[in-house]
Design an enzyme around this catalytic site. Structure first.
Site, short mmCIF file in Angstrom:
data_model
loop_
_atom_site.label_atom_id
_atom_site.label_comp_id
_atom_site.label_asym_id
_atom_site.label_seq_id
_atom_site.Cartn_x
_atom_site.Cartn_y
_atom_site.Cartn_z
N HIS A 1 3.01 -1.88 -3.55
CA HIS A 1 2.92 -3.00 -4.49
C HIS A 1 3.56 -2.68 -5.84
CE1 HIS A 1 -0.99 -1.10 -5.92
NE2 HIS A 1 -0.50 -1.51 -7.07
N ASP B 1 0.08 0.09 2.08
CA ASP B 1 0.48 0.00 0.67
C ASP B 1 1.18 1.28 0.21
OD1 ASP B 1 0.85 -1.19 -1.80
OD2 ASP B 1 -1.12 -0.61 -2.57
N GLY C 1 -1.40 0.30 -13.68
CA GLY C 1 -0.27 1.19 -13.97
C GLY C 1 -0.44 2.57 -13.37
N ASN C 2 -1.70 2.92 -13.00
CA ASN C 2 -1.93 4.19 -12.30
C ASN C 2 -1.53 4.11 -10.83
OD1 ASN C 2 -4.44 4.81 -14.51
ND2 ASN C 2 -3.31 6.58 -13.74
N SER C 3 -1.26 2.92 -10.34
CA SER C 3 -0.89 2.75 -8.94
C SER C 3 0.23 3.70 -8.54
CB SER C 3 -0.40 1.32 -8.69
OG SER C 3 -1.46 0.44 -8.55
N GLY D 1 -5.92 -8.57 18.93
CA GLY D 1 -5.88 -10.02 18.88
C GLY D 1 -7.24 -10.66 18.81
N VAL D 2 -8.07 -10.18 17.90
CA VAL D 2 -9.41 -10.75 17.73
C VAL D 2 -9.72 -10.90 16.24
CG1 VAL D 2 -10.34 -9.81 19.88
CG2 VAL D 2 -10.51 -8.46 17.78
N ILE E 1 -12.95 -10.48 13.68
CA ILE E 1 -14.13 -9.61 13.74
C ILE E 1 -15.10 -9.95 12.62
CG2 ILE E 1 -14.91 -7.22 13.72
CD1 ILE E 1 -12.01 -6.44 14.43
#
Length: 520
Positions: free
Chosen positions: A133, A169, A242-244, A300-301, A303
């Site tokens: 991101h 990410d 900004g720490n990302s 394909g469920v 939950i």
């Protein structure tokens, strides 16, 4: 939950052109260069068992490998409508607001934007790890035109995006510098313990290199996002926007996490930050470095966790298993015979728990292989083998998940209908048989069968969870086709000594899920 998003600035300047800059990969000589955190090069200042007197020696060695990352973006923005359209001032104000004096909004305008984040160098030839991101477009209509990396000595380089993995990410960048670069090595997050000291280095709010310290507050923290990577290291070290993408170091100076999210009501640090564990991140980064893409298992469920209320309604043990709320038509689960209402307790012998979710276990099954699922259906244990396929892109999954609407209560108005209603006073509902005409009115699919809620007692538990127009298709796993079926299900639960019933509820736009309701 917030991603530790960079500070995002939007200016009024027009972007006059330009394309994303890139550099050819080069591999400078690296023989003389060693990792900044090579064993024996860092003096923590105190025995390992205690807190160091100072982090200064460690920071001096590690900080040169932590970088600031910024992106240049162009954003297409629709101008607001001209409120003076059709008046003598329409043309005048149209020049500044709506454009052309029109009332339907002005022509789109392209503006410049920037984003800020952090990253760290993992090789002397310039490979850099960060969050996806940080280098992705920050808003709808935005396009990233270039990625810039600034080293602590203020030297700036244009970076090439080598690869990204949206689900985890994570992203991998590459810069080319005239000589070997300082870098850091991965650590072993699998042995990180709650209470261990950690350091976080990053670029909060664009201030530049900033160091914070704290402890590990939790490991294997599940945040509810689902998927193969919903496991984080939680820390009280100050992490802000900004720490990302910045590193989390252990006391040996090794990277055990990548700071990525915070929990905050204000957007600032309140002592709850999350880092992607190195044991989860490293294989993904290695795959991206080789030019590959990450493949994950898919069943394909839809939950739902087995909450205390759901466990009480079904007579199950707490914190064990997850309930299937939705099965995708023609998906792997449907082909294997899995049904809505099945409770999955194990995958290939691994227990499904709040810390090891079904989503996590399935996503980590290799696509193309089989998974043995231990389930409980109608109160009876059984096993099903499913062929696991490749998980589709995240945006595609989001588009098929009912538009992301919350399964929450509000009033949908009068649904009408002239069928006789039957009260289920034990749970505070009045329902009537669903007909094709009512199904069209409430917006459920024509294939849905059940009873529609026509009245809810606001003083009941159902009054806090259901609304008029909800369609109930099952109670405790037993199909409901008429009001009498619902009443029988309630009586059966009471006879079994259960304080709640579990209703399968359908709503407009394909939303469906299980709702536990207390018996009055």
């Amino acid at each position: 939950m917030k991603t530790v998003r960079y500070a995002y600035a939007l200016t009024g300047a027009l972007l006059l052109g330009g394309t994303a800059a890139s550099l050819a990969l080069q591999h400078p000589a690296t023989a003389a260069q060693v990792a900044q955190n090579e064993p024996g090069t860092i003096n923590a200042g105190a025995p390992r068992a205690g807190a160091p007197m100072s982090f200064a020696d460690m920071v001096a060695k590690l900080q040169p490998a932590v970088v600031n990352i910024s992106t240049d973006q162009k954003v297409t923005v629709q101008q607001p409508a001209n409120p003076f359209a059709g008046t003598p001032f329409g043309d005048l104000f149209g020049q500044f607001g709506g454009g052309n004096g029109g009332g339907r909004g002005g022509a789109p305008v392209t503006r410049e934007a920037q984003s800020l984040g952090s990253g760290f160098i993992i090789s002397p030839d310039g490979y850099i790890v960060t969050n996806n991101h940080v280098v992705a477009a920050g808003m709808r209509g935005a396009v990233v035109t270039s990625i810039r990396v600034t080293l602590p000595d203020r030297k700036e380089y244009v970076a090439k995006l080598i690869g990204r993995d949206t689900a985890s990410d994570l992203a991998l960048l590459k810069i080319t510098a005239p000589g070997p670069l300082p870098y850091v090595k991965w650590g072993d997050s699998a042995h990180a313990r709650v209470g261990d000291w950690v350091l976080a280095i990053g670029n909060p709010f664009g201030l530049g290199g900033t160091v914070t310290a704290g402890i590990i507050s939790a490991v294997h923290r599940v945040t509810g996002q689902g998927g193969a990577n919903d496991r984080f290291i939680q820390t009280d070290a100050s992490i802000n926007q900004g720490n990302s993408g910045g590193p989390m170091f252990d006391m040996n100076g090794n990277v055990i996490g990548i700071n990525s999210q915070i929990f905050s009501q204000s957007g600032g640090n309140i002592g709850i930050g999350f880092a992607i564990p190195a044991e989860e991140a490293r294989p993904i980064i290695d795959t991206l470095m080789k030019g590959g893409s990450v493949k994950r298992g898919y069943l394909g469920v839809g939950i739902q966790p087995v909450t205390d209320d759901i466990a009480a309604a079904l007579g199950l043990a707490k914190n064990s298993g997850e309930i299937i709320g939705r099965v995708e038509p023609n998906g792997p689960a449907a082909k294997a015979g899995i049904r809505a209402g099945d409770v999955v307790t194990k995958v290939n012998g691994n227990a499904v728990t709040p810390d090891t979710t079904l989503s996590y276990l399935i996503a980590n099954v290799a696509p193309g292989s089989t998974a043995r699922l231990d389930i409980i259906r109608d109160g009876k244990p059984m096993s099903i083998t499913a062929n696991v396929t490749t998980r589709p892109p995240e945006d595609q999954l989001a588009a098929t998940a009912g538009n992301g609407d919350d399964f929450s209560a509000d009033d949908d108005g009068d649904q009408g209908g002239d069928q006789a209603t039957t009260p289920s006073n034990a749970i505070g509902l009045t329902v009537q048989t669903l007909t094709p005409a009512i199904a069209r009115q409430v917006g459920v699919d024509s294939t849905v069968q059940g009873v529609v809620v026509s009245q809810v007692d606001p003083a009941s538990d159902a009054g806090q969870k259901l609304r008029r127009g909800d369609v109930i298709s099952a109670i405790n796993g037993t199909p409901v086709r008429a009001p009498a079926d619902l009443a029988r299900g309630v009586q059966a639960a009471k006879a079994a000594g259960r304080p709640q019933v579990l209703l399968m509820v359908n709503r407009a736009r394909g939303q469906s899920g299980f709702v536990p309701v207390k018996i009055k």
